[in-house]
Design an enzyme around this catalytic site. Structure first.
Site, short mmCIF file in Angstrom:
data_model
loop_
_atom_site.label_atom_id
_atom_site.label_comp_id
_atom_site.label_asym_id
_atom_site.label_seq_id
_atom_site.Cartn_x
_atom_site.Cartn_y
_atom_site.Cartn_z
N ASN A 43 0.84 -1.20 0.00
CA ASN A 43 0.00 0.00 0.00
C ASN A 43 0.88 1.25 0.00
OD1 ASN A 43 0.66 -0.71 2.70
ND2 ASN A 43 -1.10 0.39 3.52
N GLU A 102 0.35 5.18 0.66
CA GLU A 102 -0.58 6.24 1.11
C GLU A 102 -0.09 7.61 0.63
OE1 GLU A 102 -1.23 5.71 5.34
OE2 GLU A 102 -2.41 3.91 4.96
N CYS A 142 -3.99 0.62 -2.71
CA CYS A 142 -3.91 -0.61 -1.91
C CYS A 142 -2.82 -1.54 -2.45
CB CYS A 142 -5.23 -1.36 -1.95
SG CYS A 142 -6.58 -0.54 -1.11
N GLU A 164 -2.96 -4.73 -3.08
CA GLU A 164 -3.41 -5.66 -4.11
C GLU A 164 -3.40 -5.02 -5.49
OE1 GLU A 164 -4.79 -4.88 -1.23
OE2 GLU A 164 -6.34 -6.30 -0.64
N CYS A 196 -10.30 -4.85 -0.19
CA CYS A 196 -11.41 -3.89 -0.17
C CYS A 196 -12.24 -4.05 -1.44
CB CYS A 196 -10.86 -2.47 -0.04
SG CYS A 196 -10.18 -1.81 -1.58
N CYS A 231 -10.48 -3.26 -4.74
CA CYS A 231 -9.51 -4.30 -5.13
C CYS A 231 -10.21 -5.57 -5.62
CB CYS A 231 -8.58 -4.62 -3.97
SG CYS A 231 -7.42 -3.27 -3.63
#
Ligand code: THU
Length: 141
Positions: free
Chosen positions: A50, A52, A61, A63, A94, A97
């Site tokens: 991830n 940010e 993310c 993935e 999520c 994803c």
């Protein structure tokens, strides 16, 4: 399509690959570190973490980072997506994803693992996300 549950050996390998890059996760805002390792149908493993941003909504993310690496390499089919976190419990991909993984394989296996507790959960994406959005039959694009 072969949807048989992956071997423990393959799962261990993928988890290991994700754990190796977990330290590279850039998560200064949430403090939640996530790494992903994707096994492509070509047998290669693609990793991501991830990433940010101070503008929170720009966060990527793990993935989706890993799936992007796979596509960049010319592979189009993820067979297994491992998601590793430092939270107490394993986390599922999520919604965004799930949709991105389903674009390339709605029956991919999802392996979730917590480095903290050692707990692992294995599910098929078709059970986690049975009705992905589809615009039309995919072109070769
Ligand atoms: N995160 C992922 O990397 N993958 C998921 O499927 C869920 C959430 C990240 C995004 C953000 O950096 C942090 O976890 C907390 O939401």
């Amino acid at each position: 399509m072969d949807t048989s549950r992956p071997d423990k050996e393959v799962i261990d390998r993928l988890i290991g690959e994700a754990v190796r890059v977990l330290k590279n996760s850039y998560a200064p805002y949430s403090g939640v570190h996530v790494a992903s390792a994707v096994l492509g149908s070509n047998g290669r493993i693609y990793r991501g973490v991830n990433v940010e941003n101070s503008s929170y909504g720009l966060t990527i993310c793990a993935e989706r980072s890993a799936i992007s690496a796979m596509i960049t390499d010319g592979e189009r089919k993820p067979l297994i997506v491992a998601v590793v976190t430092d939270l107490e419990k394993p986390i599922p991909p999520c919604g965004a994803c799930r949709q991105v993984i389903a674009e390339f394989n709605p029956e991919a296996w999802i392996v979730m693992y917590s480095v903290k507790s050692g707990e692992r959960i294995i599910v098929n994406l078709k059970d986690l996300f049975p009705t992905p959005f589809k615009l039309s039959e995919k072109q070769d694009g």
